[in-house]
Scaffold this motif. Sequence first.
Motif, mmCIF file in Angstrom:
data_model
loop_
_atom_site.group_PDB
_atom_site.id
_atom_site.type_symbol
_atom_site.label_atom_id
_atom_site.label_comp_id
_atom_site.label_asym_id
_atom_site.label_seq_id
_atom_site.Cartn_x
_atom_site.Cartn_y
_atom_site.Cartn_z
ATOM 1 N N ARG A 146 0.790 -1.199 0.000
ATOM 2 C CA ARG A 146 0.000 0.000 0.000
ATOM 3 C C ARG A 146 0.841 1.276 0.000
ATOM 4 N N HIS A 148 0.371 -1.059 -10.743
ATOM 5 C CA HIS A 148 0.353 -1.360 -9.301
ATOM 6 C C HIS A 148 0.822 -2.784 -9.039
ATOM 7 N N GLY A 173 0.773 -5.232 -5.744
ATOM 8 C CA GLY A 173 0.328 -5.377 -4.357
ATOM 9 C C GLY A 173 1.149 -6.439 -3.655
ATOM 10 N N GLU A 181 2.653 -11.615 -2.845
ATOM 11 C CA GLU A 181 2.040 -10.790 -3.900
ATOM 12 C C GLU A 181 0.546 -11.074 -3.955
ATOM 13 N N TYR A 182 -0.287 -10.020 -3.917
ATOM 14 C CA TYR A 182 -1.733 -10.225 -3.972
ATOM 15 C C TYR A 182 -2.401 -9.484 -5.108
ATOM 16 N N TYR A 183 -1.660 -8.654 -5.843
ATOM 17 C CA TYR A 183 -2.292 -7.893 -6.929
ATOM 18 C C TYR A 183 -1.229 -7.410 -7.891
ATOM 19 N N LYS A 213 -1.278 -5.070 -11.711
ATOM 20 C CA LYS A 213 -1.949 -4.489 -12.879
ATOM 21 C C LYS A 213 -0.996 -3.455 -13.483
#
Length: 209
Positions: A79, A99, A101, A113-115, A117
Amino acid sequence: MGTLHVLDHPLIQHKLTHIRDKNTGTKDFRELVNEIAMLMAFEITRNLPVAETTIETPVKTAKAKVLAGKKIGLIPILRAGLGMVDGMVRLIPAAKVGHVGLYRDPKTLEPVEYYIKLPSDISERELIVIDPMLATGGSAADAIHSLKKRGAKQIRLMCIVGAPEGVKKIQEEHPDVDIYLAALDEGLNEEAYIVPGLGDAGDRLFGTK
Ligand SMILES: O=P(O)(O)OC[C@H]1O[C@H](OP(=O)(O)OP(=O)(O)O)[C@H](O)[C@@H]1O
Ligand SMILES: O=c1cc[nH]c(=O)[nH]1
Ligand SMILES: [Mg+2]
């Protein structure tokens, strides 16, 4: 090996002192992180190539300069990296933003790692990965691996506070990546927080403590 640049401009150092202070609240912390990011962006774009063009001023025809380099991509690590985006896009409005995450597992300290793009043309862009904190370097190293796996060729890393351990990890795993910091601190404590650092950047930015 990638070069480490410590951007010790007096304005950056003054603002950094305020965000280190534990008495600085969320509103000021957020504004100052953006201002520091903007000042750092000013420094790290110093060598962008320019081309000559011709314009008509109200007085006469003049040769003038325009940016002519590669397109830029900003890659905040979620974040806390989000806290640096606004300041940077005010200086580089044409930049696209991708991004990644990641959070650091508090037990293993390994990044998860969760995201992700990204702009579709990352291989044609000069990417600047941004995150206020470079501690063990695990998160930034992982984010850079992810970008390279997806075709990124030119990457720089910009963090506000770094530890020598994190710098070493990036230089070993990504020798092609230059690192830009506002400060290189003493090291890490037993919970892998940067010392003296500024605490948990994400929590301080978003008021989640
Ligand atoms: O160099 P490392 O040891 O990997 O630590 C640095 C990372 O830790 C923080 O993120 P955090 O995991 O707290 O996630 P958050 O941004 O969601 O708070 C920070 O913003 C970096 O991404
Ligand atoms: O000191 C640190 C280390 C990792 N992440 C933070 O936000 N702060
Ligand atoms: Mg955090």
